[in-house]
Design a protein around this motif. Structure first.
Motif, PDB file in Angstrom:
ATOM      1  N   ALA A   1       0.839  -1.192   0.000  1.00  0.00           N
ATOM      2  CA  ALA A   1       0.000   0.000   0.000  1.00  0.00           C
ATOM      3  C   ALA A   1       0.875   1.244   0.000  1.00  0.00           C
ATOM      4  N   ALA A   2       0.495   2.190  -0.836  1.00  0.00           N
ATOM      5  CA  ALA A   2       1.206   3.463  -0.894  1.00  0.00           C
ATOM      6  C   ALA A   2       0.706   4.346   0.250  1.00  0.00           C
ATOM      7  N   ARG A   3       1.622   4.859   1.053  1.00  0.00           N
ATOM      8  CA  ARG A   3       1.244   5.751   2.156  1.00  0.00           C
ATOM      9  C   ARG A   3       1.012   7.136   1.572  1.00  0.00           C
ATOM     10  N   ILE A   4      -0.134   7.725   1.905  1.00  0.00           N
ATOM     11  CA  ILE A   4      -0.485   9.026   1.334  1.00  0.00           C
ATOM     12  C   ILE A   4      -0.825  10.017   2.438  1.00  0.00           C
ATOM     13  N   LEU A   5      -0.680  11.287   2.096  1.00  0.00           N
ATOM     14  CA  LEU A   5      -1.133  12.380   2.942  1.00  0.00           C
ATOM     15  C   LEU A   5      -2.329  13.027   2.260  1.00  0.00           C
ATOM     16  N   ILE A   6      -3.351  13.346   3.030  1.00  0.00           N
ATOM     17  CA  ILE A   6      -4.535  14.000   2.477  1.00  0.00           C
ATOM     18  C   ILE A   6      -4.411  15.489   2.735  1.00  0.00           C
ATOM     19  N   TYR A   7      -4.522  16.264   1.657  1.00  0.00           N
ATOM     20  CA  TYR A   7      -4.415  17.717   1.763  1.00  0.00           C
ATOM     21  C   TYR A   7      -5.787  18.266   2.124  1.00  0.00           C
ATOM     22  N   GLY A   8      -5.897  18.813   3.329  1.00  0.00           N
ATOM     23  CA  GLY A   8      -7.155  19.365   3.812  1.00  0.00           C
ATOM     24  C   GLY A   8      -7.786  18.437   4.831  1.00  0.00           C
ATOM     25  N   ALA A   9      -7.877  18.886   6.049  1.00  0.00           N
ATOM     26  CA  ALA A   9      -8.440  18.073   7.130  1.00  0.00           C
ATOM     27  C   ALA A   9      -9.890  18.451   7.396  1.00  0.00           C
ATOM     28  N   SER A  10     -10.581  18.907   6.362  1.00  0.00           N
ATOM     29  CA  SER A  10     -11.990  19.275   6.515  1.00  0.00           C
ATOM     30  C   SER A  10     -12.843  18.013   6.489  1.00  0.00           C
TER      31      SER A  10
ATOM     32  N   ALA B   1     -14.488  16.830   4.031  1.00  0.00           N
ATOM     33  CA  ALA B   1     -14.218  16.073   2.806  1.00  0.00           C
ATOM     34  C   ALA B   1     -12.959  15.220   2.964  1.00  0.00           C
ATOM     35  N   GLY B   2     -11.931  15.760   3.597  1.00  0.00           N
ATOM     36  CA  GLY B   2     -10.719  14.990   3.844  1.00  0.00           C
ATOM     37  C   GLY B   2     -10.969  13.821   4.775  1.00  0.00           C
ATOM     38  N   ALA B   3     -11.769  14.044   5.802  1.00  0.00           N
ATOM     39  CA  ALA B   3     -12.100  12.969   6.736  1.00  0.00           C
ATOM     40  C   ALA B   3     -12.931  11.892   6.049  1.00  0.00           C
ATOM     41  N   GLN B   4     -13.834  12.303   5.169  1.00  0.00           N
ATOM     42  CA  GLN B   4     -14.644  11.337   4.434  1.00  0.00           C
ATOM     43  C   GLN B   4     -13.773  10.507   3.488  1.00  0.00           C
ATOM     44  N   LEU B   5     -12.815  11.152   2.855  1.00  0.00           N
ATOM     45  CA  LEU B   5     -11.886  10.435   1.979  1.00  0.00           C
ATOM     46  C   LEU B   5     -11.069   9.421   2.781  1.00  0.00           C
ATOM     47  N   ALA B   6     -10.610   9.815   3.953  1.00  0.00           N
ATOM     48  CA  ALA B   6      -9.838   8.898   4.800  1.00  0.00           C
ATOM     49  C   ALA B   6     -10.686   7.704   5.229  1.00  0.00           C
ATOM     50  N   ARG B   7     -11.948   7.938   5.578  1.00  0.00           N
ATOM     51  CA  ARG B   7     -12.840   6.837   5.957  1.00  0.00           C
ATOM     52  C   ARG B   7     -13.038   5.876   4.791  1.00  0.00           C
ATOM     53  N   GLU B   8     -13.220   6.430   3.606  1.00  0.00           N
ATOM     54  CA  GLU B   8     -13.415   5.580   2.428  1.00  0.00           C
ATOM     55  C   GLU B   8     -12.175   4.744   2.152  1.00  0.00           C
TER      56      GLU B   8
ATOM     57  N   PRO C   1      -5.345   0.665  -2.977  1.00  0.00           N
ATOM     58  CA  PRO C   1      -3.956   0.365  -2.590  1.00  0.00           C
ATOM     59  C   PRO C   1      -3.295   1.507  -1.820  1.00  0.00           C
ATOM     60  N   TYR C   2      -4.040   2.130  -0.927  1.00  0.00           N
ATOM     61  CA  TYR C   2      -3.514   3.270  -0.189  1.00  0.00           C
ATOM     62  C   TYR C   2      -3.659   3.055   1.311  1.00  0.00           C
ATOM     63  N   GLU C   3      -2.791   3.738   2.032  1.00  0.00           N
ATOM     64  CA  GLU C   3      -2.871   3.774   3.483  1.00  0.00           C
ATOM     65  C   GLU C   3      -2.664   5.224   3.901  1.00  0.00           C
ATOM     66  N   VAL C   4      -3.615   5.769   4.642  1.00  0.00           N
ATOM     67  CA  VAL C   4      -3.544   7.178   5.032  1.00  0.00           C
ATOM     68  C   VAL C   4      -2.497   7.339   6.123  1.00  0.00           C
ATOM     69  N   ALA C   5      -1.504   8.166   5.831  1.00  0.00           N
ATOM     70  CA  ALA C   5      -0.441   8.433   6.803  1.00  0.00           C
ATOM     71  C   ALA C   5      -0.777   9.650   7.651  1.00  0.00           C
TER      72      ALA C   5
END
Length: 160
Positions: free
Chosen positions: A119-128, A130-137, A145-149
């Motif tokens: 899994a590719a470790r990623i950073l989500i730009y924006g902790a709003s 929408a960012g939290a929803q993306l992390a949950r998904e 193939p991602y893991e939220v760092a």
């Protein structure tokens, strides 16, 4: 109701009070089942467990306890221990809410603590939101193939 009696009598229910426990069970079980069914508590949709769900659990526990108290008062009178009503409500509310929230926590975060292979470790730009929803998904969808760092949030709060 059993736990309420045990707590009320320090885990040693006197023989004279056991008849009230048995009669109370005959009342509480069908009343609570009917009320919880009416509030659709039998349907566990773990994705919607939120503060509104907590309010629904509170109303279901309060109404079921109120109906149980009224039925117990009519059937057994004032001899039924009144403190049991309050203890029963607290235990019913807390246990129901705990089960629902713990199932959501397990289903939502249980997988996320296990590392994904390749899994590719990623950073989500924006902790709003929408960012939290993306992390949950990303956490809930095992095919991604991602893991939220973590999250990146600009200091001024402007995402542009």
């Amino acid at each position: 109701l059993i736990l309420a009696f045990l707590l009320r009598f320090d885990f040693d229910v006197p023989a004279a009070e056991r008849i009230y426990l048995i009669r109370g069970l005959w009342l509480a079980i069908p009343i609570k089942l009917a009320v919880f069914y009416g509030f659709r508590m039998h349907r566990l949709c773990w994705k919607s467990v939120d503060m509104l769900e907590l309010v629904r659990v509170f109303y279901a526990a309060a109404l079921s306890t109120a109906l149980f108290a009224a039925a117990a008062w009519l059937w057994m009178g004032a001899s039924f221990p009144r403190s049991i009503y309050f203890l029963d409500f607290q235990i019913c509310f807390l246990a129901t809410a705990a089960v629902r929230f713990l199932l959501r926590i397990y289903k939502e975060f249980g997988r996320s603590f296990r590392p994904r292979e390749n899994a590719a470790r990623i950073l989500i730009y924006g902790a709003s939101s929408a960012g939290a929803q993306l992390a949950r998904e990303i956490r809930s969808n095992e095919t991604l193939p991602y893991e939220v760092a973590g999250f990146i949030e600009p200091i001024d709060g402007n995402l542009n």
